[in-house]
Design an enzyme around this catalytic site. Structure first.
Site, PDB file in Angstrom:
ATOM      1  CG  ASP A 404       2.816  -8.071  -4.520  1.00 40.80           C
ATOM      2  OD1 ASP A 404       3.465  -7.917  -5.556  1.00 40.80           O
ATOM      3  OD2 ASP A 404       1.755  -8.179  -4.705  1.00 40.80           O
ATOM      4  CD  GLU A 457       5.862  -4.702  -6.468  1.00 41.62           C
ATOM      5  OE1 GLU A 457       5.889  -4.722  -7.786  1.00 41.62           O
ATOM      6  OE2 GLU A 457       5.003  -4.947  -5.844  1.00 41.62           O
TER       7      GLU A 457
END
Length: 728
Positions: A404, A457
């Site tokens: 993330d 990401e």
């Protein structure tokens, strides 16, 4: 010799070296046994084998410190402590003395921890049920180099920090103790007399289980066994394999009785067969590491090594992973090494110093999320995070980690105004320490767990995210297997939101992505981030009336599944959910009974099956050879056409009409002469479309789009066609 100073320090829980006082010690004249037992009335030493009383420990006046000299003894006897408690209801306890046991950490562990190169520090830090010197108990170890004293407190010692102060291994800053009688299921924390002189209580950073919020204690649990990588998973995770990911928030996918979370075992029996039936290859779970706040969806974790207790135990989570694998589904976890919340029981100022986080808020405080940023320049912190990645992959058999907020890690000025960030040593904006960490993490995963994958990401143009680093990890790429294609996502969704009459002016939003489609190994993400916080659901983003919205969504899915790159769809997208995702409620499952929503769900299933069945759609996803334009410049009619190729040359043709107007008599060039047929038509009536047939048939030797053969098609409105050569 036991001094008043030692006794006072023990009573205040401020003794820096309790093992030098407590337990058995050879001294001139015999062996002295010293113990500290708050709330004890009397303490006796008992010989283990015979049960004979060796003597009663004398209380030091006004304290709970007891001691006994065994005169003339030349060796430490094998003894137990018999404790009579002040509370008569508590009775008498026969206890092992934790201060008679040897050190916990071995020399190699000390060396690697001090060096910051221990690949698996979770094997020696944290709480580990163990048998030491024939006695069952739990070994505890915690890194807190600047603390003045650390104790284990828990349900087994009335949460009293005086009962079990720990030994400091100065070589690596780790405090340790073996406590007999403590076992699986016992609650515990670490109480620290920290560098600032304050007493704080912290959860274990390496805990394998934790209490359910709002409680914050760690739970003694065994280290899961190391699992070999299944051969079928190694093959399924290959870059040339189909990768279609169903992204799920476990707490809101479905509720039991309309309100209760499903547990891991219930999810194994419901979510797994559902995703398998829809043809997905992998499940991606929003973070399951323990976290204090439901509304963070797991993206502010504090217990990185503990599967959240919201849905059950670590063993229950393993059951879920095994069920997915047995059904042919991979499991990818969202993993959050970028930041952590500042809750008092967590990592923030762990030992009274900025141990895990950068000290300067210009480096260490994330302004978007009010969280703290890991100090990637500290070897112990990098080691903590790298080992956590390995832990999930090795101990639960996870297929991969989606990392993330990588962009926030890469740049020191991420979401910061001028003057609110600190340049790197070269004066630049890149976070060199975070870059080194990511390279090392991916290197360790690649060498220790071949077959597992990592996905970033990452929303910027940082070069080489999914390219290998140099052998010394000092240059080259970051080493991820995949990067989320955020540019494709933004361009495509913006295009889909346009009214059909305006799309001819924005054809580049469909075509520009192919300028860079093969610079990285991309995943096409329609993720949870796109259907919350006022952004509308995917269906809600589409332009037009209700019919057009559904047709646009179906065309978008057809375009996405045919486009180069692996696929990711957040739960609810397959239902054409009309409202935004709400984490407090389950998906609107009643939509499954409505024909248009049924049609979208069936289309997603069929797209997945076609995607998996035809190598042309997945085998060369990351290679230029797998794609070629046929028509990209027909902006006036908002039509695009391209071909996809397998390694053996087998080809498919994709034609999309992004206007609500049928296009009869549309001639399209094809690379192979002969018969052509539809395998996907998103306008098919079974999907809720108008059932306008493309009339695919035999090609003609008429040049179109620089190809010697062509077909004349009827392009359905707002539809994507996928065609293959052949009669059958």
């Amino acid at each position: 010799m036991l001094t008043d100073h030692d006794v006072g320090a023990l009573m205040r829980a401020q003794h820096a070296d309790p093992f030098s006082i407590l337990g058995p010690h050879l001294q001139e004249g015999g062996v002295r046994i010293c113990a500290l037992f708050p709330a004890a009335r009397e303490v006796c030493a008992i010989e283990r084998e015979t049960g004979a009383r060796l003597g009663t420990l004398a209380r030091h006046e006004g304290t709970d410190v007891f001691s006994l000299l065994l005169p003339g003894a030349l060796v430490v006897p094998d003894y137990l402590l018999e404790v009579c408690w002040d509370d008569s209801a508590a009775g008498v306890s026969l206890l092992e003395d934790p201060y008679r046991f040897p050190v916990v950490l071995q020399e190699m562990d000390l060396w690697l921890l001090a060096e910051g190169t221990h690949l698996r520090p979770y094997e020696c830090l944290g709480a580990h049920p163990a048998r030491v010197c024939g006695i069952d108990g739990t070994s505890f170890a915690v890194w807190a180099p600047n603390a003045q004293r650390v104790s284990v407190v828990g349900s087994f010692n009335a949460w009293d920090g005086r009962r079990h102060p720990m030994r400091l291994r100065r070589e690596c800053g780790v405090w340790e103790i073996f406590i007999p009688h403590v076992g699986k299921g016992d609650l515990y924390k670490f109480e620290l007399w920290n560098a600032k002189g304050a007493i704080t209580t912290k959860a274990d950073p390496f805990a394998f289980a934790a209490q359910l919020r709002p409680d914050t204690a760690s739970v003694v649990a065994g280290l899961p066994p190391r699992l070999p990588m299944r051969a079928d998973r190694v093959q399924a995770n290959g870059l040339n394999q189909p990768l279609s990911i169903y992204e799920v928030h476990l707490g809101s996918w479905r509720k039991a009785d309309g309100w209760r979370w499903l547990n891991y075992r219930e999810l194994a029996d419901t979510l797994v067969p559902y995703a398998r039936e829809l043809g997905f290859t992998h499940l991606e779970l929003l973070p399951v590491s323990e976290h204090p706040f439901d509304g963070s969806w797991g993206y502010q974790p504090l217990g990185l090594f503990a599967p959240t207790s919201r849905f059950g135990s670590p063993e229950d989570f393993q059951y879920f992973v095994d069920a997915a694998h047995n059904a042919g589904l991979g499991v990818i976890l969202d993993w959050v090494p970028a930041h952590f919340p500042s809750d008092a029981h967590g990592l923030a100022e762990f030992d009274g110093t900025h141990l895990y986080e950068y000290a300067d808020p210009k480096e260490g405080f994330h302004q978007d999320w009010n969280t703290l940023i890991y100090n990637f320049g500290r070897t112990e912190v990098r080691n903590f995070l790298v080992s956590n990645a390995l832990y999930w992959l090795e101990r639960f058999g996870i297929d991969g980690l989606r990392v993330d907020a990588v962009a926030s890690m890469l740049y020191r000025d991420y979401s910061r105004a001028a003057g609110q960030w600190i340049p790197n040593k070269h004066g630049g904006r890149e976070n060199l320490e975070a870059i080194e960490f990511l390279r090392r993490m991916n290197h360790v995963v690649g060498t220790e767990r071949p077959g597992a994958i990592t996905l970033a990401e990452e929303s910027t143009a940082f070069p080489g995210v999914s390219r290998p680093p140099s052998p010394d990890l000092q240059s080259g790429g970051l080493g991820f297997h995949y990067k989320w294609n955020m540019g494709w996502m933004h361009d495509t969704l913006e295009y889909a939101a346009l009214d059909g009459v305006h799309r001819k002016h924005h054809q580049n939003q469909l075509t520009f992505g192919l300028m860079y489609a093969f610079t990285e190994n991309f995943v096409l993400p329609l993720s949870h981030d796109e259907v919350v916080h006022g952004k509308a659901s995917l269906l809600g983003k589409m332009s037009g009336d209700e019919w057009q919205k559904f047709a646009n969504l179906r065309a978008l899915y057809g375009f996405m599944w045919a486009y180069p790159g692996k696929k990711l769809l957040f739960m609810g997208g397959e239902l054409a959910q009309p409202t935004e995702w709400a984490d407090a409620t389950e998906l609107p499952w009643a939509l499954e009974q409505l024909p248009r929503h049924q049609g979208v769900q069936r289309l997603v299933r069929d797209l997945n099956r076609v995607y998996r069945a035809f190598p042309a759609l997945h085998e060369q996803d990351i290679q230029q050879e797998g794609f070629a334009w046929i028509a990209h410049d027909d902006a006036a009619q908002s039509v695009v056409a391209f071909q996809r190729r397998a390694k053996d040359g087998r080809v498919m043709v994709v034609v999309c009409n992004f206007t609500p107007v049928p296009r009869p008599g549309y001639r399209i060039g094809v690379p192979v002469a002969g018969a052509w047929r539809e395998v996907i038509n998103t306008d098919n009536g079974v999907y809720g479309g108008s059932s306008l047939s493309s009339c695919a048939g035999r090609s003609e030797p008429v040049v179109a789009h620089h190809l010697g053969q062509s077909l004349v098609l009827t392009l359905p409105p707002l539809a994507c066609l996928v065609l293959i050569p052949g009669e059958e």
